[in-house]
Design a protein around this motif. Structure first.
Motif, mmCIF file in Angstrom:
data_model
loop_
_atom_site.group_PDB
_atom_site.id
_atom_site.type_symbol
_atom_site.label_atom_id
_atom_site.label_comp_id
_atom_site.label_asym_id
_atom_site.label_seq_id
_atom_site.Cartn_x
_atom_site.Cartn_y
_atom_site.Cartn_z
ATOM 1 N N LEU A 9 1.984 9.908 -1.831
ATOM 2 C CA LEU A 9 1.003 10.317 -2.841
ATOM 3 C C LEU A 9 0.794 11.828 -2.807
ATOM 4 C CD1 LEU A 9 -1.703 7.521 -2.406
ATOM 5 C CD2 LEU A 9 -0.033 7.736 -4.262
ATOM 6 N N ALA A 10 0.727 12.388 -1.610
ATOM 7 C CA ALA A 10 0.545 13.836 -1.469
ATOM 8 C C ALA A 10 1.752 14.587 -2.010
ATOM 9 C CB ALA A 10 0.305 14.196 -0.006
ATOM 10 N N PHE A 11 2.954 14.040 -1.785
ATOM 11 C CA PHE A 11 4.167 14.681 -2.284
ATOM 12 C C PHE A 11 4.160 14.728 -3.806
ATOM 13 C CE2 PHE A 11 8.390 14.200 -4.152
ATOM 14 C CZ PHE A 11 9.014 15.335 -3.672
ATOM 15 N N VAL A 12 3.883 13.600 -4.459
ATOM 16 C CA VAL A 12 3.898 13.545 -5.923
ATOM 17 C C VAL A 12 2.821 14.465 -6.491
ATOM 18 C CG1 VAL A 12 3.594 12.055 -7.932
ATOM 19 C CG2 VAL A 12 4.841 11.204 -5.933
ATOM 20 N N MET A 51 0.849 -1.198 0.000
ATOM 21 C CA MET A 51 0.000 0.000 0.000
ATOM 22 C C MET A 51 0.886 1.251 0.000
ATOM 23 S SD MET A 51 -2.934 1.206 2.730
ATOM 24 C CE MET A 51 -3.929 -0.218 2.335
ATOM 25 N N THR A 52 0.588 2.163 -0.894
ATOM 26 C CA THR A 52 1.364 3.396 -0.999
ATOM 27 C C THR A 52 0.980 4.360 0.121
ATOM 28 O OG1 THR A 52 1.370 3.111 -3.388
ATOM 29 C CG2 THR A 52 2.046 5.242 -2.539
ATOM 30 N N TYR A 59 8.173 12.929 -15.114
ATOM 31 C CA TYR A 59 9.468 12.388 -15.517
ATOM 32 C C TYR A 59 10.599 13.012 -14.700
ATOM 33 C CZ TYR A 59 10.762 16.537 -18.299
ATOM 34 O OH TYR A 59 11.109 17.792 -18.704
ATOM 35 N N ARG A 60 10.443 14.277 -14.285
ATOM 36 C CA ARG A 60 11.451 14.897 -13.433
ATOM 37 C C ARG A 60 11.390 14.308 -12.024
ATOM 38 N NH1 ARG A 60 10.987 21.339 -14.928
ATOM 39 N NH2 ARG A 60 11.544 21.161 -17.139
ATOM 40 N N GLN A 61 10.179 14.073 -11.567
ATOM 41 C CA GLN A 61 10.046 13.466 -10.249
ATOM 42 C C GLN A 61 10.656 12.064 -10.234
ATOM 43 O OE1 GLN A 61 6.508 14.064 -7.874
ATOM 44 N NE2 GLN A 61 5.575 15.270 -9.523
ATOM 45 N N GLU A 62 10.500 11.347 -11.337
ATOM 46 C CA GLU A 62 11.108 10.018 -11.443
ATOM 47 C C GLU A 62 12.619 10.110 -11.209
ATOM 48 O OE1 GLU A 62 11.299 6.370 -14.724
ATOM 49 O OE2 GLU A 62 11.079 8.448 -15.405
ATOM 50 N N GLY A 63 13.266 11.080 -11.839
ATOM 51 C CA GLY A 63 14.703 11.251 -11.683
ATOM 52 C C GLY A 63 15.088 11.652 -10.273
ATOM 53 N N ARG A 107 17.425 9.457 -7.437
ATOM 54 C CA ARG A 107 18.631 9.941 -6.771
ATOM 55 C C ARG A 107 18.620 9.665 -5.271
ATOM 56 N NH1 ARG A 107 18.254 14.365 -10.450
ATOM 57 N NH2 ARG A 107 17.336 15.714 -8.867
ATOM 58 N N ILE A 108 17.446 9.489 -4.701
ATOM 59 C CA ILE A 108 17.370 9.182 -3.260
ATOM 60 C C ILE A 108 17.062 7.699 -3.030
ATOM 61 C CG2 ILE A 108 16.725 11.538 -2.644
ATOM 62 C CD1 ILE A 108 13.850 10.582 -2.320
ATOM 63 N N GLY A 109 17.221 6.908 -4.106
ATOM 64 C CA GLY A 109 17.088 5.467 -3.951
ATOM 65 C C GLY A 109 15.709 4.898 -4.149
ATOM 66 N N CYS A 110 14.776 5.690 -4.683
ATOM 67 C CA CYS A 110 13.414 5.204 -4.936
ATOM 68 C C CYS A 110 13.225 5.033 -6.440
ATOM 69 C CB CYS A 110 12.374 6.183 -4.390
ATOM 70 S SG CYS A 110 12.421 6.384 -2.602
ATOM 71 N N ASP A 111 13.206 3.812 -6.885
ATOM 72 C CA ASP A 111 13.074 3.537 -8.316
ATOM 73 C C ASP A 111 11.594 3.351 -8.654
ATOM 74 O OD1 ASP A 111 13.540 3.020 -10.922
ATOM 75 O OD2 ASP A 111 14.381 1.018 -10.636
ATOM 76 N N ILE A 112 10.931 4.473 -8.968
ATOM 77 C CA ILE A 112 9.497 4.445 -9.280
ATOM 78 C C ILE A 112 9.319 4.993 -10.687
ATOM 79 C CG2 ILE A 112 7.181 5.142 -8.562
ATOM 80 C CD1 ILE A 112 8.323 5.733 -5.791
ATOM 81 N N PRO A 113 8.995 4.163 -11.666
ATOM 82 C CA PRO A 113 8.835 4.624 -13.050
ATOM 83 C C PRO A 113 7.723 5.664 -13.161
ATOM 84 C CG PRO A 113 8.931 2.228 -12.937
ATOM 85 C CD PRO A 113 8.783 2.727 -11.532
ATOM 86 N N ARG A 114 7.884 6.538 -14.144
ATOM 87 C CA ARG A 114 6.859 7.577 -14.324
ATOM 88 C C ARG A 114 5.495 6.974 -14.652
ATOM 89 N NH1 ARG A 114 9.351 10.367 -19.632
ATOM 90 N NH2 ARG A 114 11.225 9.550 -18.643
ATOM 91 N N ALA A 115 5.462 5.810 -15.320
ATOM 92 C CA ALA A 115 4.182 5.157 -15.602
ATOM 93 C C ALA A 115 3.465 4.797 -14.304
ATOM 94 C CB ALA A 115 4.395 3.912 -16.456
ATOM 95 N N THR A 116 4.241 4.396 -13.313
ATOM 96 C CA THR A 116 3.651 4.089 -12.006
ATOM 97 C C THR A 116 3.136 5.359 -11.341
ATOM 98 O OG1 THR A 116 5.126 2.194 -11.718
ATOM 99 C CG2 THR A 116 4.103 3.098 -9.731
ATOM 100 N N LEU A 117 3.941 6.412 -11.412
ATOM 101 C CA LEU A 117 3.515 7.694 -10.839
ATOM 102 C C LEU A 117 2.219 8.171 -11.508
ATOM 103 C CD1 LEU A 117 6.951 9.557 -10.643
ATOM 104 C CD2 LEU A 117 5.742 8.407 -8.776
#
Length: 335
Positions: free
Chosen positions: A7-10, A1-2, A22-26, A30-40
């Protein structure tokens, strides 16, 4: 569960700060969270579906207001059935500002700019609708219970364009006369602090300015080439006249649609960054989430705090009262 905070941050980063996914993905990588933009993107759509009860109740509250402002702005959506990817769609925005301080802003996506859209938005509404002079709003004035009100700022802009188009050193012009009169109307408005003062000033001062302006307009229209910028400004004011003068008799009517125009600006700034939506579902999601973010801001609430609370508490809400307690203007940071 997210987590609701993520969710509020994104959501806040995209819709309040104009940061594309796509910028948020990058940044997240950089802080170790590999979340693809498609997921976002899928998260944003799911969030917009979650908040549907809140958006529906905000719409109900909007239509209870005595006056609503409306405007529209282009949006490019690549995958609209029956339309080319390069074609324009629109975000329609409505805003209600109450004297008690409550503010509501709603975005609604539509693939066209036709008059069918505002007729749908204001179905069942009774009260004032204030817009600019776009002809697509004209049918609203024929709907029983709706009084269509005009916008003096757009008139002023027409004459400002005419003034800028003149040669340097030109003598006093028709445009300057109109601009001086409109400036005086605003001066009178700004001198009033209560509704009763405003109505009295309009009846005793603004009304005379308007009557003089009407007489001047009737004369000026025959002295200026109709295709010139000044001629076009005069024709525009003439076409809007019945809607422009309605403010004289009711103090709740303002002179312009600046409230809704200012509500569109955050979307316009964000659009420069993310440029387009991929699908209609994505555009609808943006409409819902912009509605929450901009309404929160309008009521002096930090969007992230509100959204984190909303995403956490809304799944628990089962009654209308519980949903109403989650409306932006009812939020308190002390939770």
């Amino acid at each position: 569960m997210t987590h609701s905070g993520l969710l509020a941050f994104v959501t806040t980063a995209k819709y309040a700060d104009g940061m594309p996914l796509y910028r948020q993905e990058g940044i997240l990588q950089r802080i170790g969270c590999d979340i693809p933009r498609a997921t976002l993107a899928s998260w944003m759509i799911r969030c917009s579906e979650l908040v549907t009860p809140v958006i529906n109740m905000m719409r109900e509250k909007m239509l209870e207001g005595p006056i609503i402002q409306c405007d529209e702005t282009p949006i490019q959506v690549l995958k609209v059935p029956g339309k080319k990817p390069t074609s324009k769609s629109f975000m329609w925005v409505t805003a209600r500002w109450d004297e008690d301080g409550k503010k509501i802003v709603l975005y609604e996506f539509a693939s066209s700019r036709s008059s069918e859209v505002p007729l749908r938005i204001f179905k069942g509404y009774r009260g004032y609708v204030q817009t600019d002079g776009y002809e697509g709003y004209s049918p609203l004035g024929l709907v029983p219970g709706i009084v269509h009100v005009g916008d003096w700022v757009h008139v002023r802009r027409k004459f400002m364009e005419a003034l800028k188009g003149q040669k340097a050193g030109a003598k006093a012009t028709f445009a300057e006369h109109a601009l001086d009169a409109i400036k005086n109307l605003y001066r009178i408005e700004h001198s009033c602090s209560t509704s009763s003062e405003r109505l009295h000033a309009r009846q005793t001062q603004s009304k005379q300015i308007v009557e003089d302006l009407r007489s001047w307009l009737d004369s000026a229209m025959h002295k200026v080439p109709p295709k010139s910028l000044t001629g076009q400004a005069l024709a525009y004011m003439d076409s809007q006249w019945p809607k422009l003068i309605r403010f004289l008799n009711d103090p709740i009517i303002g002179l312009d649609t600046n409230i809704v125009e200012n509500s569109i600006r955050p979307f316009a700034l964000g659009r420069k960054a993310w440029m387009f939506s991929d699908t209609v579902k994505g555009a609808n999601a943006s409409a819902a989430l912009y509605s929450l973010v901009i309404t929160a801001r309008a009521n002096g609430i930090e969007p992230y705090d509100y959204l984190a609370h909303l995403f956490s508490e809304l799944p628990k809400a089962v009654s209308a009262n519980e949903i109403e307690a989650l409306l932006p203007w009812n939020f308190s940071t002390r939770y």
